[in-house]
Write a protein that holds these residues in place. Structure first.
Motif, PDB file in Angstrom:
ATOM      1  N   THR A 295     -31.762  23.522  19.301  1.00 34.68           N
ATOM      2  CA  THR A 295     -31.672  24.207  20.601  1.00 34.68           C
ATOM      3  C   THR A 295     -30.876  23.424  21.645  1.00 34.68           C
ATOM      4  O   THR A 295     -30.632  23.942  22.741  1.00 34.68           O
ATOM      5  CB  THR A 295     -33.085  24.420  21.188  1.00 34.68           C
ATOM      6  OG1 THR A 295     -33.683  23.143  21.454  1.00 34.68           O
ATOM      7  CG2 THR A 295     -33.972  25.213  20.242  1.00 34.68           C
ATOM      8  N   THR A 296     -30.499  22.204  21.304  1.00 36.31           N
ATOM      9  CA  THR A 296     -29.872  21.272  22.242  1.00 36.31           C
ATOM     10  C   THR A 296     -28.895  21.923  23.221  1.00 36.31           C
ATOM     11  O   THR A 296     -27.894  22.512  22.811  1.00 36.31           O
ATOM     12  CB  THR A 296     -29.135  20.171  21.440  1.00 36.31           C
ATOM     13  OG1 THR A 296     -30.066  19.613  20.522  1.00 36.31           O
ATOM     14  CG2 THR A 296     -28.598  19.082  22.361  1.00 36.31           C
TER      15      THR A 296
ATOM     16  N   ILE B 239     -35.340  26.789  13.426  1.00 40.79           N
ATOM     17  CA  ILE B 239     -34.820  26.329  14.721  1.00 40.79           C
ATOM     18  C   ILE B 239     -35.673  25.173  15.214  1.00 40.79           C
ATOM     19  O   ILE B 239     -36.902  25.243  15.228  1.00 40.79           O
ATOM     20  CB  ILE B 239     -34.825  27.477  15.756  1.00 40.79           C
ATOM     21  CG1 ILE B 239     -33.908  28.620  15.295  1.00 40.79           C
ATOM     22  CG2 ILE B 239     -34.391  26.973  17.129  1.00 40.79           C
ATOM     23  CD1 ILE B 239     -33.945  29.856  16.179  1.00 40.79           C
ATOM     24  N   MET B 240     -35.006  24.080  15.613  1.00 37.89           N
ATOM     25  CA  MET B 240     -35.774  22.941  16.096  1.00 37.89           C
ATOM     26  C   MET B 240     -35.252  22.484  17.456  1.00 37.89           C
ATOM     27  O   MET B 240     -34.072  22.547  17.756  1.00 37.89           O
ATOM     28  CB  MET B 240     -35.751  21.798  15.079  1.00 37.89           C
ATOM     29  CG  MET B 240     -34.398  21.465  14.516  1.00 37.89           C
ATOM     30  SD  MET B 240     -34.581  20.346  13.081  1.00 37.89           S
ATOM     31  CE  MET B 240     -32.840  19.983  12.810  1.00 37.89           C
ATOM     32  N   TYR B 241     -36.196  22.035  18.239  1.00 37.89           N
ATOM     33  CA  TYR B 241     -35.895  21.555  19.588  1.00 37.89           C
ATOM     34  C   TYR B 241     -35.079  20.266  19.535  1.00 37.89           C
ATOM     35  O   TYR B 241     -35.369  19.351  18.766  1.00 37.89           O
ATOM     36  CB  TYR B 241     -37.216  21.294  20.315  1.00 37.89           C
ATOM     37  CG  TYR B 241     -37.053  20.483  21.575  1.00 37.89           C
ATOM     38  CD1 TYR B 241     -36.471  21.052  22.704  1.00 37.89           C
ATOM     39  CD2 TYR B 241     -37.445  19.151  21.624  1.00 37.89           C
ATOM     40  CE1 TYR B 241     -36.289  20.301  23.858  1.00 37.89           C
ATOM     41  CE2 TYR B 241     -37.275  18.400  22.776  1.00 37.89           C
ATOM     42  CZ  TYR B 241     -36.701  18.978  23.888  1.00 37.89           C
ATOM     43  OH  TYR B 241     -36.520  18.237  25.009  1.00 37.89           O
ATOM     44  N   GLY B 242     -34.052  20.204  20.389  1.00 39.17           N
ATOM     45  CA  GLY B 242     -33.272  18.983  20.547  1.00 39.17           C
ATOM     46  C   GLY B 242     -32.786  18.892  21.978  1.00 39.17           C
ATOM     47  O   GLY B 242     -32.801  19.890  22.711  1.00 39.17           O
ATOM     48  N   SER B 243     -32.368  17.699  22.389  1.00 42.22           N
ATOM     49  CA  SER B 243     -32.029  17.530  23.807  1.00 42.22           C
ATOM     50  C   SER B 243     -30.670  16.902  24.099  1.00 42.22           C
ATOM     51  O   SER B 243     -30.146  17.047  25.190  1.00 42.22           O
ATOM     52  CB  SER B 243     -33.092  16.654  24.476  1.00 42.22           C
ATOM     53  OG  SER B 243     -32.929  15.309  24.047  1.00 42.22           O
ATOM     54  N   ASP B 244     -30.101  16.151  23.146  1.00 36.04           N
ATOM     55  CA  ASP B 244     -28.892  15.346  23.418  1.00 36.04           C
ATOM     56  C   ASP B 244     -29.186  14.111  24.270  1.00 36.04           C
ATOM     57  O   ASP B 244     -28.271  13.424  24.705  1.00 36.04           O
ATOM     58  CB  ASP B 244     -27.763  16.147  24.056  1.00 36.04           C
ATOM     59  CG  ASP B 244     -26.494  16.113  23.207  1.00 36.04           C
ATOM     60  OD1 ASP B 244     -26.346  15.199  22.380  1.00 36.04           O
ATOM     61  OD2 ASP B 244     -25.649  17.009  23.382  1.00 36.04           O
ATOM     62  N   PHE B 245     -30.449  13.828  24.526  1.00 36.58           N
ATOM     63  CA  PHE B 245     -30.803  12.617  25.260  1.00 36.58           C
ATOM     64  C   PHE B 245     -30.149  11.405  24.584  1.00 36.58           C
ATOM     65  O   PHE B 245     -30.097  11.369  23.348  1.00 36.58           O
ATOM     66  CB  PHE B 245     -32.342  12.456  25.232  1.00 36.58           C
ATOM     67  CG  PHE B 245     -32.878  11.351  26.084  1.00 36.58           C
ATOM     68  CD1 PHE B 245     -32.991  11.497  27.455  1.00 36.58           C
ATOM     69  CD2 PHE B 245     -33.266  10.146  25.510  1.00 36.58           C
ATOM     70  CE1 PHE B 245     -33.492  10.469  28.250  1.00 36.58           C
ATOM     71  CE2 PHE B 245     -33.767   9.123  26.298  1.00 36.58           C
ATOM     72  CZ  PHE B 245     -33.880   9.287  27.660  1.00 36.58           C
ATOM     73  N   PRO B 246     -29.673  10.402  25.282  1.00 31.82           N
ATOM     74  CA  PRO B 246     -29.674  10.278  26.734  1.00 31.82           C
ATOM     75  C   PRO B 246     -28.426  10.854  27.400  1.00 31.82           C
ATOM     76  O   PRO B 246     -28.258  10.711  28.606  1.00 31.82           O
ATOM     77  CB  PRO B 246     -29.698   8.756  26.931  1.00 31.82           C
ATOM     78  CG  PRO B 246     -28.890   8.229  25.779  1.00 31.82           C
ATOM     79  CD  PRO B 246     -29.159   9.177  24.623  1.00 31.82           C
ATOM     80  N   ASN B 247     -27.577  11.550  26.605  1.00 33.04           N
ATOM     81  CA  ASN B 247     -26.358  12.091  27.194  1.00 33.04           C
ATOM     82  C   ASN B 247     -26.526  13.539  27.592  1.00 33.04           C
ATOM     83  O   ASN B 247     -25.814  14.417  27.127  1.00 33.04           O
ATOM     84  CB  ASN B 247     -25.187  11.932  26.210  1.00 33.04           C
ATOM     85  CG  ASN B 247     -24.810  10.476  26.021  1.00 33.04           C
ATOM     86  OD1 ASN B 247     -25.192   9.613  26.815  1.00 33.04           O
ATOM     87  ND2 ASN B 247     -24.070  10.184  24.973  1.00 33.04           N
TER      88      ASN B 247
END
Ligand SMILES: [Zn+2]
Length: 276
Positions: free
Chosen positions: A201-202, A232-240
């Motif tokens: 989901t990023t 579908i899996m949660y993602g964030s792109d952390f720390p960018n």
């Protein structure tokens, strides 16, 4: 809505000097700036305070000759962490087979390709030895395979390229990051058709997606997330990520999904991606 356990399936762990270079180019090309820490300890403290229990630690190699050292660095950092699940990378112009085999033997749990930046994608024959090893070792592959946010001209991304991979390596679990934006419907169809196709989901389903990616997350219906929750899996792109961490989840949590769907998105599906 309380989520029992959270896996962030899309976090970048790289040496701070390399991260600084990546951030510089994202600032130049996308106009994004970042407030989040890049040192592992500080990153993990921030993730933990946001309720994250584990994360996929993703490196990528923008040029040949750096992947072996980078993979070793990620594996060493992850060995000291109880949150990081180390992934490895390789560049198309590397000794692909030996770099990937060494990483898998040393414990890398999967492969990551930032296709447009690395200029090698899911249909690139140079990477075939890597994909064959992914099948041999039963390790998944995570691709930035979509055209967002600024890669519509790249020949290394797109639903067609990803479809070629799925046809050629039907036993390899493969994730298209960012819900495959900007070709989300085609990627959703592939996830519907193939058990081994995953999406993350990023940046694509967050409360900031519309202004940051120019993509309307409402085009992905609650029903779609429910039907495909085991893909579908949660993602964030952390720390960018160019906004506060909680904004990434807010869009998802604001939806009216069942507890079981949220459990899939935030944790269980990542387990299926990692372990089959
Ligand atoms: Zn990323």
């Amino acid at each position: 809505m309380a989520v029992a356990e959270t896996t962030d399936a899309h976090v970048h762990l790289m040496p701070p000097r390399l991260m600084a270079a990546i951030r510089k180019s994202l600032a130049r090309e996308a106009g994004w700036t970042f407030d989040h820490p890049v040192e592992r300890d500080a990153m993990e403290a921030a993730l933990r305070s946001a309720g994250v229990d584990r994360y996929l630690a993703l490196p990528y190699a923008h040029e040949a000759g750096m992947a072996a050292d980078l993979n070793e660095w990620v594996l060493a950092e992850s060995a000291d962490s109880d949150m990081a699940v180390p992934f490895a990378t390789v560049h198309g112009d590397d000794e692909v087979e030996s770099v990937v085999r060494a990483a898998f033997e040393a414990g890398a749990r999967g492969l990551k390709f930032q296709c447009p930046v690395q200029e090698c994608g899911p249909a690139d024959p140079r990477l075939a030895p890597a994909f064959e090893l992914a099948a041999e070792y039963d390790r998944p592959v995570l691709f930035h395979a979509g055209t967002a946010p600024m890669f519509e001209e790249s020949e290394h991304v797109g639903a067609d390229q990803f479809a070629e991979f799925v046809a050629s390596f039907p036993d390899v679990r493969a994730c298209a990051a960012h819900m495959g934006t900007y070709e989300t419907p085609a990627f959703l169809d592939m996830a519907r058709e193939h058990d081994q196709v995953f999406l993350d989901t990023t940046m694509a389903l967050s409360s900031r997606t519309a202004d940051v990616l120019g993509f309307d997350p409402e085009t992905i219906a609650d029903e779609t997330l429910t039907d495909l929750s085991d893909s579908i899996m949660y993602g964030s792109d952390f720390p960018n990520l160019p906004y506060p961490y909680d904004d990434e989840r807010r869009g998802l949590l604001a939806r009216d999904l069942s507890e079981s769907t949220y459990c899939d998105l935030f944790h269980r599906t990542a387990g299926r991606f990692l372990d089959g």
